[in-house]
Design a protein around this motif. Structure first.
Motif, PDB file in Angstrom:
ATOM      1  N   VAL A 334       0.852  -0.642  -0.254  1.00  0.00           N
ATOM      2  CA  VAL A 334      -0.235   0.193  -0.153  1.00  0.00           C
ATOM      3  C   VAL A 334       0.922   1.164   0.192  1.00  0.00           C
ATOM      4  O   VAL A 334       1.370   1.564   1.377  1.00  0.00           O
ATOM      5  CB  VAL A 334      -0.413  -0.119   1.279  1.00  0.00           C
ATOM      6  CG1 VAL A 334      -1.355   1.390   1.697  1.00  0.00           C
ATOM      7  CG2 VAL A 334      -1.578  -1.066   1.046  1.00  0.00           C
ATOM      8  N   ILE A 337      -3.470   6.234  -0.058  1.00  0.00           N
ATOM      9  CA  ILE A 337      -4.649   5.540   0.174  1.00  0.00           C
ATOM     10  C   ILE A 337      -5.672   6.894  -0.619  1.00  0.00           C
ATOM     11  O   ILE A 337      -5.308   8.381  -0.648  1.00  0.00           O
ATOM     12  CB  ILE A 337      -4.953   5.949   1.912  1.00  0.00           C
ATOM     13  CG1 ILE A 337      -4.927   4.710   2.679  1.00  0.00           C
ATOM     14  CG2 ILE A 337      -7.088   5.670   1.888  1.00  0.00           C
ATOM     15  CD1 ILE A 337      -4.911   4.580   3.640  1.00  0.00           C
ATOM     16  N   ARG A 363       2.527   7.723   1.548  1.00  0.00           N
ATOM     17  CA  ARG A 363       3.421   6.858   2.372  1.00  0.00           C
ATOM     18  C   ARG A 363       4.573   7.877   2.635  1.00  0.00           C
ATOM     19  O   ARG A 363       4.967   8.453   1.974  1.00  0.00           O
ATOM     20  CB  ARG A 363       4.075   5.303   1.726  1.00  0.00           C
ATOM     21  CG  ARG A 363       5.108   3.794   2.468  1.00  0.00           C
ATOM     22  CD  ARG A 363       4.753   3.014   1.679  1.00  0.00           C
ATOM     23  NE  ARG A 363       5.535   3.373   0.433  1.00  0.00           N
ATOM     24  CZ  ARG A 363       5.452   2.240   0.317  1.00  0.00           C
ATOM     25  NH1 ARG A 363       5.277   1.312  -0.281  1.00  0.00           N
ATOM     26  NH2 ARG A 363       6.184   2.193  -1.385  1.00  0.00           N
ATOM     27  N   ALA A 397      -6.933   1.616  -1.544  1.00  0.00           N
ATOM     28  CA  ALA A 397      -5.400   1.876  -0.973  1.00  0.00           C
ATOM     29  C   ALA A 397      -5.057   1.356  -3.296  1.00  0.00           C
ATOM     30  O   ALA A 397      -4.857   0.616  -4.098  1.00  0.00           O
ATOM     31  CB  ALA A 397      -5.336   0.541  -0.201  1.00  0.00           C
ATOM     32  N   TRP A 409      -7.067  -4.627   2.582  1.00  0.00           N
ATOM     33  CA  TRP A 409      -6.114  -4.083   3.150  1.00  0.00           C
ATOM     34  C   TRP A 409      -6.107  -2.685   4.339  1.00  0.00           C
ATOM     35  O   TRP A 409      -5.294  -2.873   4.598  1.00  0.00           O
ATOM     36  CB  TRP A 409      -6.218  -2.719   2.109  1.00  0.00           C
ATOM     37  CG  TRP A 409      -7.162  -1.884   2.124  1.00  0.00           C
ATOM     38  CD1 TRP A 409      -8.152  -2.262   0.237  1.00  0.00           C
ATOM     39  CD2 TRP A 409      -7.334  -0.774   2.363  1.00  0.00           C
ATOM     40  NE1 TRP A 409      -8.618  -0.953   0.554  1.00  0.00           N
ATOM     41  CE2 TRP A 409      -7.832  -0.460   1.775  1.00  0.00           C
ATOM     42  CE3 TRP A 409      -6.916  -0.227   3.403  1.00  0.00           C
ATOM     43  CZ2 TRP A 409      -8.881   0.928   1.859  1.00  0.00           C
ATOM     44  CZ3 TRP A 409      -7.768   1.399   4.205  1.00  0.00           C
ATOM     45  CH2 TRP A 409      -8.115   1.619   3.171  1.00  0.00           C
ATOM     46  N   ARG A 410      -7.627  -2.524   4.745  1.00  0.00           N
ATOM     47  CA  ARG A 410      -7.516  -2.502   5.746  1.00  0.00           C
ATOM     48  C   ARG A 410      -6.642  -3.481   7.625  1.00  0.00           C
ATOM     49  O   ARG A 410      -7.193  -2.641   8.191  1.00  0.00           O
ATOM     50  CB  ARG A 410      -9.074  -1.779   5.925  1.00  0.00           C
ATOM     51  CG  ARG A 410      -9.655  -1.254   5.857  1.00  0.00           C
ATOM     52  CD  ARG A 410     -11.593  -0.380   6.554  1.00  0.00           C
ATOM     53  NE  ARG A 410     -11.393   0.428   5.282  1.00  0.00           N
ATOM     54  CZ  ARG A 410     -12.451   0.837   4.516  1.00  0.00           C
ATOM     55  NH1 ARG A 410     -12.526  -0.145   3.193  1.00  0.00           N
ATOM     56  NH2 ARG A 410     -12.620   2.125   3.767  1.00  0.00           N
ATOM     57  N   ILE A 494      -0.634   0.677   7.337  1.00  0.00           N
ATOM     58  CA  ILE A 494      -1.679   2.430   7.386  1.00  0.00           C
ATOM     59  C   ILE A 494      -1.442   2.792   8.556  1.00  0.00           C
ATOM     60  O   ILE A 494      -1.170   1.711   9.595  1.00  0.00           O
ATOM     61  CB  ILE A 494      -2.798   2.390   6.482  1.00  0.00           C
ATOM     62  CG1 ILE A 494      -2.403   2.070   6.378  1.00  0.00           C
ATOM     63  CG2 ILE A 494      -3.481   3.612   6.871  1.00  0.00           C
ATOM     64  CD1 ILE A 494      -3.813   1.549   5.057  1.00  0.00           C
TER      65      ILE A 494
END
Length: 560
Positions: A334, A337, A363, A397, A409-410, A494
């Protein structure tokens, strides 16, 4: 059919084979009881009127003892099976409700009082256990045993059969009439229990504030008043229960007396024999025994009906949209977002809290979101966490090439709320909530990154030091850094923090802000705050106002 009644119907199927075993064993015990009374009547008649000695009845006495022991064993096994059924139903239902509440999430439970939920999960589900363990088997026996005895009496004496057949149904009828009144009292009793539990929890959580404002005595008096109201309502329930039992005993005694009087007159006239009369008089009290037992447990059904409505209300809460994760694994790192044209609110048809918000969180950057209270910062966090479904737009993402990342991805999010939950346990126990398999080296590395290692090692037992409920033995800054450590132990891609320096002194605020800055490399870090110590560390700054989300320029950043 009311929700509580329909829910109770499903409890019998949840009980499974254990409830069926209890009913079968009770039925076999009832058959043994009838045989036992037949043998006893034969022994007494032979001894009294056939001039038999005790030796001549030794065989029947042996059968009588065997039937007595067999019936006692069957009743014990039936009670054990019924108790097992009740415990299994309560355990399974509590697990189902708790799992559903976890899928509902904090947003779906926002309107639900903690005291109400806890009372329902404890006392409410506990109230269903007697319904399964006592009421259902006794309800089955109320149909099986009286019919078995009526069939036996019908073959012995027609008058006694008519008396028992006419007086028996009066008892359930009267119980139903009394039950309507009892149900209303049970509803009031359960409501008072919920209020008592909720208020007591609120007073415990706010004890410090109450003492500071000098209202601790008034709070204790209010709890005592509610407890007394609950006591009086409970006594009202007991009065109704005593009334039901008295009515049942009256009709049962009247019926047995009527059978005895009729048989007495017929024995004097020579129209009946002693053995038949004695056997019928032995069977008559047993005819009403299941009705007595059912009456004693009838309040369990009323209590379970009210409790099941509360359980059904919890199960009816809608699940959060992110409750079901995609089956496919996460593919790709990732890198960002993206929020695309997001709109979200809480009331259907109401004004959205966020409207057409678009932004990217990158990022290796610390992104700070500012705004007044109620502007929509928390709503944005909930959208990012998947706790709130957008009414329009989407959150995705992105990987290094700007393509949407497939998979859940969460699951790679580390979350530090404004008031982090630090349950009772040691420092290591709290940190391993984020990663149960983490070893000490991994805990130390995360603590060093969150600037928490020094104070943890200074504790009396280091990572094995108990910190008390809600981190009672830690300062505010230490608790925040411990919560940040717990999030970093998972090595999240994240990291989202909500007001991480709220209510901290300047020195603690500075240390927490620097710890957040050190956690940025290799991650997407998003922080909502009002505090300058964190804003000064930001790489990018967004402002939420009037439902809109916009980036701030350098001059606006200085003003913020």
């Amino acid at each position: 059919m009311r929700t509580g009644d329909s829910g109770l119907t499903g409890l019998a199927s949840r009980a499974g084979r254990w409830l069926g075993v209890a009913v079968v064993l009770n039925g076999a015990a009832a058959a043994m009881l009838v045989l036992q009374l037949i043998v006893l009547a034969r022994i007494v008649a032979d001894l009294a009127f056939q001039s038999h000695g005790f030796g001549a009845e030794a065989g029947r006495a042996g059968w009588l003892a065997a039937l007595l022991a067999g019936r006692a064993l069957l009743v014990w096994l039936a009670d054990m099976a019924a108790a097992t059924a009740g415990m299994k139903v309560a355990t399974a239902l509590r697990a189902d409700v708790l799992a559903h509440l976890l899928r509902v999430g904090p947003l779906g439970m926002a309107g639900l009082g903690a005291g109400e939920a806890v009372t329902t999960l404890t006392d409410g589900i506990d109230a269903l256990e007697p319904y399964v363990a006592h009421y259902l088997p006794r309800a089955a026996m109320m149909a099986v045993m009286p019919l078995m005895i009526l069939a036996c009496v019908a073959g012995l004496d027609g008058w006694s059969f008519a008396i028992l057949a006419c007086t028996g149904p009066l008892i359930p009828l009267f119980m139903a009439l009394v039950g309507y009144r009892a149900q209303a009292i049970m509803d009031r009793q359960w409501t008072q229990l919920l209020l008592l539990g909720s208020s007591f929890l609120d007073f415990l959580q706010g004890m410090t504030t109450l003492r500071l404002f000098g209202h601790a005595r008034q709070a204790a008096a209010a709890v005592a008043c509610m407890a007394d109201d609950y006591r009086r309502t409970t006594l009202s329930v007991m009065r109704v229960a005593f009334l039901t039992s008295a009515a049942l005993e009256f009709f049962a005694s009247l019926s047995i007396a009527l059978v005895a009087v009729v048989f007495g007159a017929r024995l004097l006239a020579g129209h009946a024999d002693f053995r038949t009369a004695f056997l019928v008089l032995l069977l008559a009290p047993e005819y009403f025994m299941p009705l007595r037992a059912f009456s004693a447990s009838y309040h369990a059904r009323q209590n379970a009906t009210v409790a099941m409505r509360r359980v059904a209300a919890l199960l009816a809460l809608p699940e959060a949209p992110a409750a079901v994760a995609p089956a496919e694994p996460l593919r790709g790192a990732v890198a960002a977002i993206a929020c695309a044209d997001l709109s979200a609110g809480y009331d259907a048809g109401g004004a959205p809290v966020l409207e057409h918000a678009s932004c990217q969180f990158l990022r290796d950057e610390l992104t700070v979101v500012v705004g007044e209270s109620g502007a929509g910062k928390t709503t944005l966090m909930r959208l990012l966490l998947g706790l709130l479904a957008p009414s329009a737009g989407r959150v995705v993402a992105l990987d290094e090439g700007g393509q949407a990342v497939a998979g859940p991805w969460r699951d790679r999010i580390g979350w530090v709320p404004q008031r982090p939950c630090l349950p009772f346990g040691t420092v290591a126990d709290i940190l391993r909530l984020g990663a149960p398999d983490a070893d000490l080296a991994r805990l130390r590395a995360a603590a060093a990154q969150a600037d928490a290692l020094a104070f943890i090692e200074a504790l009396p037992q280091g990572f094995d030091t108990p910190v008390g409920e809600r981190g009672a033995r830690l300062s505010g800054g230490q608790a925040r850094r411990l919560a940040l450590t717990r999030a970093l132990v998972r090595d999240p891609a994240i990291l989202i923090l909500d007001e991480p320096t709220a209510d901290l002194d300047p020195e603690s605020e500075k240390r927490v802000a620097e710890a957040i800055r050190h956690a940025v490399p290799g991650r997407i870090v998003i922080v909502t705050t009002h505090r300058q110590a964190v804003i000064a560390q930001a790489d990018r700054l967004f402002s939420v106002a009037g439902g809109a989300l916009r980036p701030l320029s350098i001059s606006e950043r200085a003003a913020a």
